[in-house]
Design a protein around this motif. Structure first.
Motif, short mmCIF file in Angstrom:
data_model
loop_
_atom_site.label_atom_id
_atom_site.label_comp_id
_atom_site.label_asym_id
_atom_site.label_seq_id
_atom_site.Cartn_x
_atom_site.Cartn_y
_atom_site.Cartn_z
N THR A 68 -12.56 98.25 35.48
CA THR A 68 -12.37 97.69 36.83
C THR A 68 -12.37 96.16 36.78
O THR A 68 -13.01 95.55 35.92
CB THR A 68 -13.52 98.13 37.76
N ASP A 69 -11.69 95.58 37.77
CA ASP A 69 -11.69 94.11 37.91
C ASP A 69 -13.11 93.59 38.05
O ASP A 69 -13.50 92.60 37.42
CB ASP A 69 -10.97 93.71 39.21
N HIS A 111 -5.02 104.92 34.77
CA HIS A 111 -6.43 104.64 34.50
C HIS A 111 -6.63 104.26 33.03
O HIS A 111 -7.41 103.35 32.71
CB HIS A 111 -7.32 105.83 34.87
N GLU A 114 -5.76 100.75 32.48
CA GLU A 114 -6.83 99.84 32.91
C GLU A 114 -7.99 99.83 31.91
O GLU A 114 -8.53 98.77 31.58
CB GLU A 114 -7.28 100.22 34.32
N ARG A 118 -5.82 96.84 29.92
CA ARG A 118 -6.14 95.76 30.84
C ARG A 118 -7.50 95.14 30.52
O ARG A 118 -7.68 93.92 30.65
CB ARG A 118 -6.14 96.32 32.26
#
Ligand code: NAD
Length: 263
Positions: A68-69, A111, A114, A118
């Motif tokens: 998550t960010d 997902h 991410e 990410r």
């Protein structure tokens, strides 16, 4: 050999157990101060206390989900607030789910993007300006031998770790002149909880014992045994060291000889 890590500040993600924890232990044993993260606070507290006790270095922790960010920002901010900088970044995360091409719809791919791609990209983005300014930095990315030889049944891992590798190789070239290195570490069959769970699942699925599964795996490995997490951690300590200043853009396997290719 003094690896020159005393006094360096390291951020190791996904480090409450397994490979991430072994990397944290190896860096701490060389005198680096640490921030470790994982999603759950309980396991992290146990890891922090054990590493502090065995090495005497400063170890801090933060519960953060690197998929998550918010989790990425939290891990970075915690390290920056604690030490004012990150000299060594180790990006690690849980593995994406196994499955074939037809197993997963795009939401599962997204997902995994991410979690695997990410997290490595964004953590690198956050630490890079400070490393460039100080003209010293080490970025270590945990990927998988799947980037050299895809593993059947793990479509997401095979695909996304290849993307991470392309990004890391290109970034390494872009930032080498600032004294910052980027290298990938490739595990295969290292004795962690994840591998033990996978072996138990294989045994249950095939109606054989976990020992049978282990023997089958060991037969594929020239060393005839699984790797130990500390053997993976040792590579991280070296790649983070002063001595590894001229090694960048590499993908180094710790696999007991499992990959048969020449390069
Ligand atoms: P593990 O399951 O034993 O440990 C994973 C760690 O990551 C734990 O500390 C867990 O809490 C943490 N974690 C998971 N998801 C997270 C998230 N979203 N945010 C923050 N922390 C998170 O796994 P491992 O065996 O240590 O493997 C680490 C990585 O290496 C995985 O991506 C795995 O797929 C890959 N890998 C491992 C092997 C092996 O032989 N162990 C082989 C190839 C690839």
């Amino acid at each position: 050999m003094d690896l020159g890590l005393r006094g360096k500040a390291a951020l190791v993600t996904a480090a409450s157990r397994g490979l991430g924890r072994a990397i944290a232990e190896a860096l701490a044993a060389e005198g680096a101060s640490l921030v470790i993260c994982a999603r759950g606070a309980d396991a992290l507290e146990e890891a922090r206390d054990a590493i502090t006790k065995s090495t005497g270095v400063d170890v801090d922790m933060v519960a953060a989900d690197v998929a998550t960010d918010a989790g990425i920002a939290l891990a970075w901010q915690h390290a920056r607030d604690r030490y004012g900088r990150v000299d060594v970044l180790v990006t690690n995360a849980g593995g994406p789910p196994s499955g074939l091409f037809e197993t997963h719809e795009w939401d599962v791919w997204q997902h995994a993007v991410e979690l695997t791609l990410r997290s490595a990209v964004e953590l690198t983005r956050l630490v890079l300006p400070g490393m460039k300014e100080r003209r010293w930095g080490r970025i270590l990315i945990v990927t998988s031998i799947a980037v050299k030889q895809p593993v059947d049944g793990v479509m997401l891992s095979n695909s996304l770790r290849a993307a991470v590798t392309g990004c890391a190789r290109t970034t390494a070239n872009e930032i080498a002149r600032y004294g910052v290195t980027v290298n990938n570490m490739l595990p295969r069959y290292t004795r962690t909880e994840r591998v033990e769970q996978l072996n138990a699942a294989t045994a249950a699925r095939e109606g054989i014992t976990v020992e049978d599964v282990s023997h089958r795996i060991e037969a594929q490995i020239p060393m005839r045994r699984l790797g130990e997490p500390r053997e993976f951690g040792a590579l991280a300590a070296f790649l983070a060291s002063e001595q590894a200043a001229y090694i960048t853009g590499q993908s180094i396997a710790v696999d007991g000889g499992w990959i048969r290719s020449l390069l």
